[in-house]
Design an enzyme around this catalytic site. Structure first.
Site, PDB file in Angstrom:
ATOM      1  N   HIS A  40      -2.457  -5.495   0.194  1.00 41.22           N
ATOM      2  CA  HIS A  40      -2.462  -5.797   1.947  1.00 41.22           C
ATOM      3  C   HIS A  40      -2.124  -7.280   1.833  1.00 41.22           C
ATOM      4  O   HIS A  40      -2.780  -7.927   2.416  1.00 41.22           O
ATOM      5  CB  HIS A  40      -3.498  -5.307   2.882  1.00 41.22           C
ATOM      6  CG  HIS A  40      -2.877  -3.783   3.084  1.00 41.22           C
ATOM      7  ND1 HIS A  40      -1.737  -3.066   3.718  1.00 41.22           N
ATOM      8  CD2 HIS A  40      -3.693  -2.552   2.528  1.00 41.22           C
ATOM      9  CE1 HIS A  40      -2.164  -1.730   3.763  1.00 41.22           C
ATOM     10  NE2 HIS A  40      -3.346  -1.559   3.304  1.00 41.22           N
ATOM     11  N   CYS A  78       0.600  -0.942  -0.087  1.00 40.39           N
ATOM     12  CA  CYS A  78      -0.119  -0.100   0.121  1.00 40.39           C
ATOM     13  C   CYS A  78       0.840   1.182  -0.465  1.00 40.39           C
ATOM     14  O   CYS A  78       2.195   1.439  -0.878  1.00 40.39           O
ATOM     15  CB  CYS A  78      -0.804  -0.083   1.105  1.00 40.39           C
ATOM     16  SG  CYS A  78      -2.183   1.194   0.836  1.00 40.39           S
ATOM     17  N   GLU A  94      -0.245  -8.951   4.406  1.00 40.94           N
ATOM     18  CA  GLU A  94       0.174  -9.073   5.322  1.00 40.94           C
ATOM     19  C   GLU A  94      -1.783  -9.299   6.414  1.00 40.94           C
ATOM     20  O   GLU A  94      -1.000  -9.351   7.294  1.00 40.94           O
ATOM     21  CB  GLU A  94       1.038  -7.493   6.287  1.00 40.94           C
ATOM     22  CG  GLU A  94       0.240  -6.878   5.774  1.00 40.94           C
ATOM     23  CD  GLU A  94       0.052  -5.335   4.874  1.00 40.94           C
ATOM     24  OE1 GLU A  94      -0.112  -4.873   5.793  1.00 40.94           O
ATOM     25  OE2 GLU A  94       0.221  -5.975   4.556  1.00 40.94           O
TER      26      GLU A  94
END
Length: 284
Positions: free
Chosen positions: A197, A103, A199
């Site tokens: 994202h 991001c 993660e």
């Protein structure tokens, strides 16, 4: 392995996220990295903070990888926080340490190397970004090794990379955002990054949607806060039971998003295909 996670969030945003989901962006990254690389030493830095000293090139060279988190920071604004983030990233490039960002992390790397980042205006990607596809270069790139021909991912952003730096590789795109994944090189440094994202747990995205509900209504992505709550509740339920067919059907997702190992594939590929070979080249 010795990793450094750089929290791109300014201090107030970091504390709001802790209040919202219980962890900062850097703490979320840390928790996943400890699962992907058991035994790794993971430290955190806060380069956007005025009272935190930005590590120098020699210090950064002592890490095996640097990770940049997401953030509400707008890197095209000439603020002290944005300038500090860009200076940090330029030092990472100069150190030669492999780096990865999601991001805003991708946006910081692009700006630091001479690219252009812009606001998306009235457009948004929030919750699930659809039909990401690799470019010709992306199909052969190790960052996306093992990805399906098209995939969905967790995302929330209202800024985007308008132009990549000279020499950068565009690896993936979709209909909403041209730069969904890229490789950026500057000096001895190599950065792999994505606009989405990999993660994030699904529950963190559900919390982010609830937090930004008014903005999502204003942007026209939903009609009211009740629709935000419905989508968030479905994501929370899928986080608890990722194999439920009815939830996958209602959300229109498959293993690429519902399965945590598939969702975090880019981070695994970064460690396996860039970090470990670089460590071997450095004699570590």
């Amino acid at each position: 392995m010795r990793f450094l996670v750089a929290e791109s969030e300014p201090p107030d945003a970091r504390e709001r996220r802790r209040a919202n989901v219980g962890r900062s962006s850097g703490e979320t990254f840390r928790d996943l990295l400890l699962q992907l690389a058991p035994g790794a030493e993971v430290e955190r830095a806060t380069p956007a903070d005025a009272d935190d000293e930005i590590p120098d090139r020699e210090t950064l060279a002592g890490y095996d990888a640097v990770f940049l988190t997401g953030s509400p920071l707008h890197v095209y604004e000439d603020t002290p926080e944005a300038r500090r983030e860009i200076e940090f990233m330029r030092r990472v490039f100069a150190s030669g340490t492999p780096s990865f960002g999601s991001c805003a992390g991708l946006q910081v790397a692009a700006a630091a190397a001479g690219g252009v980042v812009r606001s998306m205006g009235k457009r948004r990607e929030a919750g699930i970004t659809r039909r990401i596809t690799p470019t010709d270069q992306g199909r052969a790139h190790p960052l996306l090794a093992g990805r399906a021909p098209a995939w969905d991912a967790i995302t929330i952003h209202n800024d985007e990379v308008e132009r990549l730096p000279d020499g950068a590789l565009l690896l993936a795109r979709n209909n909403e955002t041209e730069v969904q994944a890229a490789e950026i090189r500057m000096g001895p440094g190599v950065f792999w990054g994505v606009q989405y994202h990999p993660e994030l747990p699904l529950s963190d995205m559900a919390a982010a949607l609830r937090r930004d509900a008014d903005d999502l209504v204003e942007a026209g992505l939903v009609r009211d806060r009740a629709e935000v709550e419905l989508q968030s509740a479905l994501l929370d339920a899928l986080a608890r039971e990722p194999d439920r067919r009815d939830l996958r059907w209602r959300l229109g997702v498959d293993d690429e998003l519902a399965n945590r190992d598939r969702r975090s594939l880019e981070l695994r590929n970064f460690i396996e295909h860039l970090v470990k070979p670089t460590m071997a080249g450095r004699g570590r």
